[in-house]
Structures are given as C-alpha cells and as structure tokens.
Write an enzyme that holds these catalytic residues in place. Structure first.
Site: not given
Ligand code: 5GP
Ligand code: ZN
Length: 114
Positions: A100, A7
């Site tokens: 996402h 967010c």
């Molecule tokens: P999940 O594991 O929840 O499916 O994916 C979260 C993703 O968000 C991960 O691939 C991680 O590298 C990415 N991510 C986490 N923090 C940040 C951030 O501050 N900026 C960006 N661009 N990506 C992020």
């Molecule tokens: Zn959110």
C-alpha cells in the site's frame, strides 16, 4: 487472500471510506490518520510486500503513484504538496502485508521519517 485485511477491504467484506477506485487499485482513508489527509492506495491484486514485486507488477505498482497524483488533483492539494510512502517489512514498520502507498497531505511535514 481471505486472511488479508486489505483483500477483505477490496472485496467489500470489511468497510472502508473509499475515495478513489479504478480497475487496478482502490484508495480509502486510513483508520488512524497521521496527517489531515491520510489515504491508502492499494492494488486490487494481492502483493504482500515490495519484495514480492517483480516485472509483472511493474505497471501495477506504477499505477499506485498515478492514482495518488489523480487523487491529489481531485482533492485540490497537488500544488501545496503531498508525500507518498511505502513501508516494507519490519524495520520500516509495515503492519499490513498487502502493498500500500500512504498518501499524506494537509500540513507541512517534517523530515526525515527514519
Ligand atoms: P503500514 O504500517 O503497514 O505501512 O500501514 C498500515 C496502515 O493501515 C496503518 O496506517 C493503519 O492505520 C491502517 N489500517 C490498519 N487497519 C485498517 C483498517 O481496518 N481500515 C483502514 N482504513 N486502515 C487500516
Ligand atoms: Zn491482500
């Protein structure tokens, strides 16, 4: 939600390298890419996980995929191909609780991710 990282990115309070945006979603480069192309497509509206999605969110969640395909065409990897992944909760290793879509491309992938 001010305590939600994604967010904050939607609001612009935390910087991200945006590659696409429209009225419903934004897309930006993952900070820790696992493929040559690793883009996150997220709804502007906060939905924590797929478990919170209901009929009201149907069009919004469908739009994540429409946006992913648009980005693939725009970036020119639609023919080579790409993978769309949505992780939900602990067993899938979801770490950011704002829905996402991971858009992965740029190399031949393995299967299965499990
Ligand atoms: P999940 O594991 O929840 O499916 O994916 C979260 C993703 O968000 C991960 O691939 C991680 O590298 C990415 N991510 C986490 N923090 C940040 C951030 O501050 N900026 C960006 N661009 N990506 C992020
Ligand atoms: Zn959110």
């Amino acid at each position: 939600m001010s305590d939600c990282l994604f967010c904050r990115i939607v609001e612009g309070a935390i910087p991200a390298e945006r590659v696409y945006e429209d009225e419903k979603v934004i897309a930006f480069k993952d900070i820790n890419p696992v493929a040559p192309v690793h883009i996150l497509v997220i709804p502007r509206e906060h939905v924590a996980t797929l478990n919170e999605a209901d009929e009201e969110n149907e069009a919004l969640l469908g739009h994540l995929f429409v946006a992913a395909a648009r980005i693939a065409k725009r970036e020119g990897f639609e023919e080579d191909g790409y993978r769309c992944v949505v992780n939900c909760n602990r067993d899938a290793l979801q770490t950011v609780f704002h829905v996402h879509l991971h858009l992965l491309a740029g190399r031949r992938m393995g299967w299965t991710p499990a």
